[in-house]
Scaffold this motif. Sequence first.
Motif, PDB file in Angstrom:
ATOM      1  N   ARG A  85       0.806  -1.222   0.000  1.00  0.00           N
ATOM      2  CA  ARG A  85       0.000   0.000   0.000  1.00  0.00           C
ATOM      3  C   ARG A  85       0.838   1.270   0.000  1.00  0.00           C
ATOM      4  N   CYS A  92      -2.537   1.985  -2.757  1.00  0.00           N
ATOM      5  CA  CYS A  92      -3.159   2.076  -1.433  1.00  0.00           C
ATOM      6  C   CYS A  92      -4.661   1.870  -1.539  1.00  0.00           C
ATOM      7  N   PHE A 156      -2.547   7.729   0.203  1.00  0.00           N
ATOM      8  CA  PHE A 156      -1.220   7.639   0.795  1.00  0.00           C
ATOM      9  C   PHE A 156      -0.884   9.010   1.375  1.00  0.00           C
ATOM     10  N   CYS A 171      -1.013   4.534   4.272  1.00  0.00           N
ATOM     11  CA  CYS A 171      -2.309   4.381   3.615  1.00  0.00           C
ATOM     12  C   CYS A 171      -3.410   4.551   4.653  1.00  0.00           C
TER      13      CYS A 171
END
Length: 363
Positions: A85, A92, A156, A171
């Motif tokens: 992520r 993410c 993010f 994330c």
Amino acid sequence: MNNTTDKLSYTHVNLTRWVSSTITPIILLGCAIGNIVSFFVLLRPRLRKETTSIYLAVLCVAEMGTCYTGLLRQFLIDAFSLDIRSINGFSCRIHIYLTYVFLRLAPLILALVTLQRYLFVGQLALCSLKQTIIQLCSCTLFVLIAEFHLFIYYDFTHSDTRPRNQSPLECTVDTLRHGKYYAFRSKIYPKLSLVLYTIIPLAIIIIGNALLIRKVREASRRSNSKTNKKRSITRMLYAVSILYTVLTSPAAIFLALAPASYQLTPRFRLEWTLLRLLFYLCHSVNFLLFCASGSTFRQELVVFLKAISCCCQLNCTDRKVKHNDVKLNNRVRFIPDDTKRNYAEQNQKLNPSKLADNSHDLL
């Protein structure tokens, strides 16, 4: 005091990583092999006539998706310090969205299977293949729409549990841009998902299997015949529901009730790792439960394995034949020139036209 706390924290972190790195590959391997084999066996001609097999085949896909989106990510973090992520904003959003989609699908499909079997055994309703596909598509569409908010609001960005100027990007939800959604996700969404995706499906699974046992007993009394096969399958279905309840509900309840401040402690990470492994273990042992509960599944599994074995033997035989042909061609190709001249001279001596002339002279 601080040194003792730091040592304890270091011990918790190392123990958590060791447990996750050791046990997770076993669960992932069992999940992949078990669910792939179960998927193909359940869709064999003899089994796919039953609508229950279609539900269970889709359940295998959902369980593989659950393990390989959630558990695999955590294994990469603990073993290699790699977070999928954290690549970019899209990774993410798409990863957390797919993780929760597969996570929500599994209990709903299990509840549908239990309800469908109860209605079928009790002769209350008949479910055709078309109705089964419509139900599965409706269930999947509902989850895709219900969890789409994760894809919209996650990004993010800065951490939501640490000071904004001191935390690295991760994330999560941006608390400054989406304050109202963050309040919904932190306070309302966990409890809502606990009720919708854990409590209600578990209630349907447990009550449905209990009623199924009653229906099978009533049918056996009316027929005055032994129904050991039906009873054993029903007992295994009840065992599946108990196993699912024991292995999945603690993680869901713990995650829903644990406060955000407690989630920053090393103790939480160790406890959550153990509960998470128990949760994912449930998604990797259904193949064993299918084998134990269904004699028809075992028979089709043997046929499936024999078919794979025959295909492997045929491929090996074809490869050997091709290899021998290549060897023969290579031998012919590399015959010495002198040998080729001798062969040519012998062929000229045995020329059919010359033999005909010789025979005419003899006449």
